[in-house]
Design a protein around this motif. Structure first.
Motif, short mmCIF file in Angstrom:
data_model
loop_
_atom_site.label_atom_id
_atom_site.label_comp_id
_atom_site.label_asym_id
_atom_site.label_seq_id
_atom_site.Cartn_x
_atom_site.Cartn_y
_atom_site.Cartn_z
N UNK A 117 1.22 -1.21 0.26
CA UNK A 117 0.35 0.21 -0.52
C UNK A 117 0.78 1.34 0.14
N UNK A 118 2.41 1.01 -0.07
CA UNK A 118 2.52 2.31 0.08
C UNK A 118 4.35 2.43 -0.92
N UNK A 119 5.03 3.38 -1.63
CA UNK A 119 6.05 2.63 -2.57
C UNK A 119 7.46 2.93 -1.40
N UNK A 120 7.66 0.73 -1.47
CA UNK A 120 8.89 0.46 -0.33
C UNK A 120 9.36 -0.86 -1.30
N UNK A 121 10.13 -1.13 -0.68
CA UNK A 121 10.56 -2.92 -0.92
C UNK A 121 10.99 -2.89 -2.61
N UNK A 122 11.21 -1.49 -3.14
CA UNK A 122 11.41 -1.44 -4.72
C UNK A 122 12.51 -2.77 -4.92
N UNK A 123 13.80 -1.56 -4.25
CA UNK A 123 14.85 -2.79 -4.42
C UNK A 123 15.44 -3.80 -4.11
N UNK A 124 13.85 -4.61 -3.24
CA UNK A 124 13.43 -6.10 -2.76
C UNK A 124 12.84 -6.48 -4.56
N UNK A 125 12.00 -5.62 -4.38
CA UNK A 125 11.33 -6.65 -5.57
C UNK A 125 11.82 -6.60 -7.04
N UNK A 126 12.85 -5.58 -7.40
CA UNK A 126 13.56 -5.54 -8.40
C UNK A 126 14.84 -6.22 -8.02
N UNK A 127 15.49 -6.98 -7.03
CA UNK A 127 16.29 -7.63 -7.32
C UNK A 127 15.48 -9.03 -7.79
N UNK A 128 14.40 -9.09 -6.56
CA UNK A 128 13.41 -10.53 -7.49
C UNK A 128 13.27 -11.08 -8.88
N UNK A 129 13.13 -9.87 -9.76
CA UNK A 129 12.78 -9.47 -10.50
C UNK A 129 13.92 -10.03 -11.90
N UNK A 130 14.58 -9.67 -11.60
CA UNK A 130 16.40 -9.95 -12.54
C UNK A 130 17.24 -11.63 -11.59
#
Length: 437
Positions: A117-130
């Protein structure tokens, strides 16, 4: 640890499982192949069986499905608008820990989903995709549904490009729910996915135009749901089999789709589709499965649908005087085999229902399913009408639950619905089986 080793089988006593003993005799490669068919948590649990099994699950090549329903259930019950930070952190730590341990070179699928519900954990999610792309993933699913809000947008934005050295060539299924993605980024993804077979995009406020720069020859399944900023879809997918669209009216061009047999639509677009006012209405005659969300007050007249085998109508019936208009589809669909009606907004007042003679016998209908049944005048009248006309009916399914999981029916209404369903069952001929849920 290297695959290919096999520990010396230990002598088993009589209490040990014969099946487990046989598994211990198998080479690591075969055991890992078996574990790859298990869910992630099930595969990980095998690590406690023995020292040999401790690391085998880390080499599985199946789907890494990070489904933590306990977190989602907590979010549904919470008064907060988002998942409490401590639980979100626990989920993120769990995913990161598993990815650090995983050692296989490839995976079939990768799925993550938790309320965001908020813009957080973007770096984690980016790494999951990679991570998933590095493992040559075939099926990628991201779902960040906030659950308890009415938001039709996401709080994670898909990167505009993938870094050098990563490839989308192996991707066949892509599902993005509550992920912000622009038309330009989605076009970039599609142009780099030569084997994409299924695309699902839901609740992306950033998606305004979806246009592919080249024909999507492998695409078979396309779903675009609740992207309310969308104005235009223009793609060429000659092998498209199913199309699902929930949203406002848009400019829609799918090109020639001779293999299209399954369509699902809602709202005013659903009525336009049936009235042949929609660009893909020209394919109505070839459809075998249709799902439509319609309003009783504006129930459309169906054209002849001679190929139709399965029909689902999600009907909003607030203030409706009757549901018998829904049975007109039987006359329009002479070869229909299953008719499902999901009813929203019914009241359970039961008045007098006059017996009707068969007006339009239907020769092919085998299954009638009524979801949201309350046993009131409207749904009882409809059930009796179909029973009178469907001469080959074999099964009637009465589901007293509301069509939407989050809506809980009060006990008294449910009891009345079950009672009336059982009363209806006593009137059935022996050839018809009733299932009551």
């Amino acid at each position: 640890m290297e695959l290919g080793s096999k520990s010396q089988p230990q002598k088993c006593d009589e209490t040990n499982s014969f099946c487990m003993d046989r598994l211990s005799d198998l080479p690591d490669e075969i055991v890992v192949s078996i574990l790859s068919f298990l869910k992630l948590k099930e595969a990980a649990r095998t690590s406690v069986l023995s020292r040999r099994w401790e690391h085998l699950w880390k080499f599985t090549t199946g789907s890494l499905d990070f489904d933590d329903s306990s977190l989602q259930n907590l979010s549904k019950k919470s008064f907060f608008k988002t998942l409490p930070g401590i639980d979100r952190d626990r989920y993120v730590s769990w995913v990161n820990h598993v990815l650090q341990l995983h050692q296989a070179h490839t995976i079939e699928g990768f799925k993550v989903g938790f309320p965001l519900k908020e813009e957080c954990n973007k770096l984690d999610i980016d790494n999951w995709i990679l991570f998933s792309l590095r493992k040559k993933v075939k099926r990628l699913s991201l779902d960040f549904d906030p659950i308890v809000t009415d938001s039709a947008r996401g709080y994670y934005t898909l990167p505009t490009q993938i870094p050098h050295g990563y490839s989308l060539n192996f991707l066949t299924n892509l599902s993005l729910s509550y992920v912000e993605v622009t038309g330009k980024v989605l076009a970039y993804v599609l142009s780099n996915c030569p084997y994409i077979e299924a695309l699902h995009v839901e609740a992306s406020h950033s998606l305004v135009k979806l246009k592919s720069s080249r024909p999507l020859l492998k695409l078979k399944h396309l779903e675009i749901l609740r992207c309310f900023s969308l104005l235009k879809v223009e793609i060429s997918a000659i092998n498209l089999v199913s199309f699902k669209y929930y949203g406002d009216k848009i400019r829609l061009r799918l090109g020639d789709v001779p293999n299209l047999v399954d369509v699902s639509m809602d709202g005013f677009y659903a009525c336009d589709f049936v009235k042949k006012c929609c660009p893909i209405s020209s394919y109505l005659s070839q459809l075998q499965t249709i799902e439509l969300k319609v309003y009783v007050e504006e129930f459309p007249k169906f054209p002849e649908l001679r190929s139709l085998k399965k029909l689902t109508l999600i009907v909003s019936s607030y203030g409706a005087h009757s549901l018998l208009c829904c049975t007109s589809v039987l006359k329009a669909s002479p070869f229909l085999q299953k008719f499902t009606l999901e009813m929203i907004g019914l009241n359970n007042d039961l008045g007098k229902i006059e017996a009707q003679k068969a007006k339009c016998p239907h020769q092919c209908l085998k299954v009638l399913e009524l979801i949201g049944f309350v046993g009131g005048t409207h749904d009882m009248e409809l059930a009796l009408d179909v029973l009178n006309n469907a001469v080959s009916l074999e099964t009637i399914i009465i589901d007293t639950r509301l069509p939407f999981v989050e809506n809980i029916r009060d006990p008294m209404t449910k009891f009345a619905a079950l009672t009336r369903a059982k009363q209806l069952e006593t009137t059935l001929p022996p050839r018809i089986k009733m299932v009551i849920v």
